[in-house]
Design an enzyme around this catalytic site. Structure first.
Site, PDB file in Angstrom:
ATOM      1  N   HIS A 299       3.680  -3.617  -6.769  1.00 36.36           N
ATOM      2  CA  HIS A 299       2.979  -2.915  -7.531  1.00 36.36           C
ATOM      3  C   HIS A 299       2.485  -3.588  -8.824  1.00 36.36           C
ATOM      4  O   HIS A 299       1.856  -3.159  -9.631  1.00 36.36           O
ATOM      5  CB  HIS A 299       3.867  -1.689  -8.072  1.00 36.36           C
ATOM      6  CG  HIS A 299       4.131  -0.699  -7.036  1.00 36.36           C
ATOM      7  ND1 HIS A 299       3.092   0.000  -6.374  1.00 36.36           N
ATOM      8  CD2 HIS A 299       5.341  -0.055  -6.541  1.00 36.36           C
ATOM      9  CE1 HIS A 299       3.696   0.784  -5.365  1.00 36.36           C
ATOM     10  NE2 HIS A 299       5.165   0.870  -5.483  1.00 36.36           N
TER      11      HIS A 299
ATOM     12  N   ASP B  21       5.200  -0.735   3.135  1.00 37.96           N
ATOM     13  CA  ASP B  21       5.887   0.258   2.198  1.00 37.96           C
ATOM     14  C   ASP B  21       5.363   1.363   2.092  1.00 37.96           C
ATOM     15  O   ASP B  21       4.276   1.633   2.537  1.00 37.96           O
ATOM     16  CB  ASP B  21       5.684  -0.417   0.796  1.00 37.96           C
ATOM     17  CG  ASP B  21       6.710   0.093  -0.185  1.00 37.96           C
ATOM     18  OD1 ASP B  21       7.905  -0.855  -0.313  1.00 37.96           O
ATOM     19  OD2 ASP B  21       6.540   1.214  -0.742  1.00 37.96           O
TER      20      ASP B  21
ATOM     21  N   ASP C 100      11.057   1.971   2.716  1.00 37.80           N
ATOM     22  CA  ASP C 100      11.294   3.338   2.267  1.00 37.80           C
ATOM     23  C   ASP C 100      10.329   4.275   3.018  1.00 37.80           C
ATOM     24  O   ASP C 100      10.211   5.642   2.739  1.00 37.80           O
ATOM     25  CB  ASP C 100      10.961   3.369   0.603  1.00 37.80           C
ATOM     26  CG  ASP C 100       9.682   2.437   0.396  1.00 37.80           C
ATOM     27  OD1 ASP C 100       8.945   1.932   1.272  1.00 37.80           O
ATOM     28  OD2 ASP C 100       9.608   2.229  -0.817  1.00 37.80           O
TER      29      ASP C 100
END
Length: 311
Positions: free
Chosen positions: A130, A167, A248
């Protein structure tokens, strides 16, 4: 040649506070499961070095790097903690951890290119995907995979590299850094809508973004990968593959609502490895991103590593 795992005790010292999902116990869970499963003895264990900040500046602006260094070094001196944004905080150990995380990705890249190891997994934190060129975001400070990819291109002289991001959250920072760089093909899937609420419209022709609705299960995602990722990766013929390995999207992880299980991560890793074996001499560097349900995280990392290590 072996599969290496890069990590460092400094990565445990970064702590964003009690109850924060991106916690030091994530690395403990991975370490303990690798020992319990016996997988640790099949891997070559290497300490992550400190990164050369000149490598960081291949992906981030010099101003951002200098400012972040100054702010994090100040926390290391004072022992204080502070928030950088609503999701991202730093403490006295963050500067060392950030340097080790990026350093692991670069060192693994060099070791793979030098023929010391077949491939590598970097069990590191803080994560990176990010972090944009000029901004911390979403638990991330330096964009470890983008730094390593640019190192492979700008320092080691490769012509084409691929970045694979699985992700549950869109790797907006990586896209911000590499979009439009024709030497890099980035393929990803991510739950949408979900933080950081981006990725629906790719920023460059070198981006293959797969926004996935909540509650999608693994077999559907496999079909989309086969249809959308694989033709582009095969046509691109990368000379090295980098993986932003977030776990995740697992059905047990509460930070997202996708339905992957360990067998899906095994399948994805195998398909990526197939591409690397055909076009990149098997060269892969994988870096830990998300994954916050500790048991699911550790099991999924083990499945990922078994494929990388041909076990």
């Amino acid at each position: 040649m072996p599969t290496a795992i890069y990590t460092h005790a400094d990565c445990h010292a970064h702590d964003m506070g009690h109850g924060h999902p991106e916690c030091p116990q994530r690395l403990d869970a991975i370490h303990d499961h690798l020992i319990a499963s016996g997988l640790d003895v099949a891997l070559e264990h290497r300490d992550a070095p400190l990164v050369d900040l000149r490598d960081v500046e291949l992906a981030h602006s010099a101003h951002y790097v200098a400012e972040l260094k100054d702010r994090l070094e100040q926390l290391a001196l004072t022992g204080e903690s502070r928030a950088f944004d609503p999701d991202t905080a730093a403490n006295a150990g963050t500067w060392a951890a950030t340097q080790r995380a990026a350093g692991a990705a670069v060192a693994a890249t060099d070791a793979v290119l030098d023929g010391e190891i077949d491939n590598a997994f970097c069990a590191i934190r803080p994560p990176g995907h990010h972090a944009t060129r000029d901004e911390t975001m979403g638990f991330c400070f330096f964009n470890n995979v983008a730094i390593a990819a640019r190192h492979a291109l700008d320092v080691r002289g490769l012509k084409r590299v691929a970045i694979v991001d699985f992700d549950v959250h869109h790797g907006n920072g990586t896209e911000d850094i590499v979009a439009g760089d024709e030497r890099i093909l980035m393929v990803s899937f991510f739950q949408h809508p979900l933080y950081p609420y981006s990725g629906g419209v790719p920023k460059g022709e070198n981006m293959v973004n797969l926004p996935i609705p909540p509650y999608t299960r693994g077999m559907e995602i496999r079909d989309m990968i086969e249809a959308m990722w694989m033709p582009r990766l095969e046509a691109f013929k990368p000379q090295m593959v980098f993986i932003s390995a977030g776990f995740d999207a697992h059905r047990e992880d509460e930070l997202g609502q996708l339905g992957l299980v360990e067998a899906d991560y095994e399948w994805i890793t195998r398909r990526v490895k197939d591409v690397a074996d055909r076009h990149a001499q098997g060269r892969i560097v994988s870096c830990l991103e998300g994954g916050y349900a500790l048991s699911a995280l550790s099991r999924s990392v083990a499945s990922h590593l078994r494929v990388l290590a041909d076990l």
